[in-house]
Design a protein around this motif. Sequence first.
Motif, mmCIF file in Angstrom:
data_model
loop_
_atom_site.group_PDB
_atom_site.id
_atom_site.type_symbol
_atom_site.label_atom_id
_atom_site.label_comp_id
_atom_site.label_asym_id
_atom_site.label_seq_id
_atom_site.Cartn_x
_atom_site.Cartn_y
_atom_site.Cartn_z
ATOM 1 N N ASN A 1 47.246 35.820 40.955
ATOM 2 C CA ASN A 1 47.806 35.553 39.627
ATOM 3 C C ASN A 1 48.088 34.066 39.440
ATOM 4 O O ASN A 1 47.823 33.509 38.379
ATOM 5 C CB ASN A 1 49.080 36.363 39.417
ATOM 6 C CG ASN A 1 49.646 36.149 38.040
ATOM 7 O OD1 ASN A 1 48.988 36.406 37.043
ATOM 8 N ND2 ASN A 1 50.866 35.633 37.978
ATOM 9 N N GLU A 2 48.637 33.415 40.456
ATOM 10 C CA GLU A 2 49.019 32.002 40.330
ATOM 11 C C GLU A 2 47.809 31.076 40.239
ATOM 12 O O GLU A 2 47.827 30.110 39.478
ATOM 13 C CB GLU A 2 49.891 31.587 41.522
ATOM 14 C CG GLU A 2 51.303 32.120 41.454
ATOM 15 C CD GLU A 2 52.110 31.538 40.315
ATOM 16 O OE1 GLU A 2 52.113 30.298 40.161
ATOM 17 O OE2 GLU A 2 52.723 32.323 39.582
ATOM 18 N N ARG B 1 44.328 32.067 39.927
ATOM 19 C CA ARG B 1 43.069 32.510 39.318
ATOM 20 C C ARG B 1 43.266 33.082 37.919
ATOM 21 O O ARG B 1 42.674 32.626 36.970
ATOM 22 C CB ARG B 1 42.423 33.543 40.239
ATOM 23 C CG ARG B 1 41.165 34.117 39.757
ATOM 24 C CD ARG B 1 40.020 33.139 39.949
ATOM 25 N NE ARG B 1 38.786 33.810 39.587
ATOM 26 C CZ ARG B 1 37.774 33.209 39.049
ATOM 27 N NH1 ARG B 1 37.801 31.920 38.840
ATOM 28 N NH2 ARG B 1 36.691 33.875 38.746
ATOM 29 N N PHE B 2 44.126 34.116 37.783
ATOM 30 C CA PHE B 2 44.160 34.874 36.530
ATOM 31 C C PHE B 2 45.243 34.426 35.551
ATOM 32 O O PHE B 2 45.073 34.541 34.351
ATOM 33 C CB PHE B 2 44.312 36.375 36.831
ATOM 34 C CG PHE B 2 43.162 36.931 37.603
ATOM 35 C CD1 PHE B 2 41.889 36.956 37.066
ATOM 36 C CD2 PHE B 2 43.332 37.407 38.885
ATOM 37 C CE1 PHE B 2 40.812 37.455 37.773
ATOM 38 C CE2 PHE B 2 42.267 37.918 39.609
ATOM 39 C CZ PHE B 2 41.006 37.936 39.049
ATOM 40 N N HIS B 3 46.386 34.013 36.018
ATOM 41 C CA HIS B 3 47.517 33.598 35.171
ATOM 42 C C HIS B 3 47.852 34.672 34.130
ATOM 43 O O HIS B 3 48.112 34.368 32.974
ATOM 44 C CB HIS B 3 47.222 32.265 34.460
ATOM 45 C CG HIS B 3 46.797 31.186 35.384
ATOM 46 N ND1 HIS B 3 47.669 30.594 36.275
ATOM 47 C CD2 HIS B 3 45.577 30.598 35.581
ATOM 48 C CE1 HIS B 3 47.009 29.677 36.971
ATOM 49 N NE2 HIS B 3 45.735 29.660 36.573
ATOM 50 N N ALA B 4 47.860 35.917 34.540
ATOM 51 C CA ALA B 4 48.044 37.027 33.597
ATOM 52 C C ALA B 4 49.497 37.447 33.419
ATOM 53 O O ALA B 4 49.899 37.841 32.324
ATOM 54 C CB ALA B 4 47.225 38.225 34.053
ATOM 55 N N VAL B 5 50.294 37.372 34.439
ATOM 56 C CA VAL B 5 51.629 37.964 34.386
ATOM 57 C C VAL B 5 52.733 36.928 34.203
ATOM 58 O O VAL B 5 53.786 37.241 33.681
ATOM 59 C CB VAL B 5 51.894 38.809 35.658
ATOM 60 C CG1 VAL B 5 53.142 39.636 35.504
ATOM 61 C CG2 VAL B 5 50.728 39.708 35.969
ATOM 62 N N GLY B 6 52.544 35.740 34.638
ATOM 63 C CA GLY B 6 53.579 34.712 34.514
ATOM 64 C C GLY B 6 54.595 34.803 35.640
ATOM 65 O O GLY B 6 54.256 35.006 36.798
ATOM 66 N N SER C 1 55.183 37.647 38.457
ATOM 67 C CA SER C 1 54.390 37.732 39.681
ATOM 68 C C SER C 1 55.240 37.521 40.936
ATOM 69 O O SER C 1 54.853 37.960 42.015
ATOM 70 C CB SER C 1 53.245 36.716 39.643
ATOM 71 O OG SER C 1 53.755 35.398 39.613
#
Length: 158
Positions: A33-34, A36-41, A44
């Motif tokens: 998440n941190e 690659r995707f940055h989806a949840v903020g 995570s």
Amino acid sequence: MRLSNRNKASVYNFIHTLLLMMVIFGITAFLLNEYRFHAVGKVSYGFILLPVMLLVIFHLNGRQIFEYDSDGEALNFKNRNIIPFLDRPLHDEFPKYKLISYEIVKLFSFKRLYITISSKSSGATILKYEISYLSQKEVNDLKLSLNKVVKANKEKND
């Protein structure tokens, strides 16, 4: 009387393995998440904190395996962890007549057994065992057996 929860060791191993896997997957999800995707903020961080907290609680509850034997003239206590290198196993054996008293302390999910025995050098010694992983029936059976020994010792001394 014999009391043991050794047969539940495979369940405790499974829970420990599952918690370790959750920590690894949580770290992986956090890193993905941190970077690659940055989806949840900021949520995570929960991917790491929740499994780590559960693992810490599992280990803070104490040694998982408890064995007690009061057959014969001696009391035998064994307390060990399912992972041998985490804690030193406890093993104490002493004659029944040395048992002065016992106390079971409960705090949330933590349960501890404190045994007071007579000692020549210091008068009395307190031994501590972790019984958090015993069922309520097993704790009641342990209390019943220890009560018999304490009562018999008081009758002999009076």
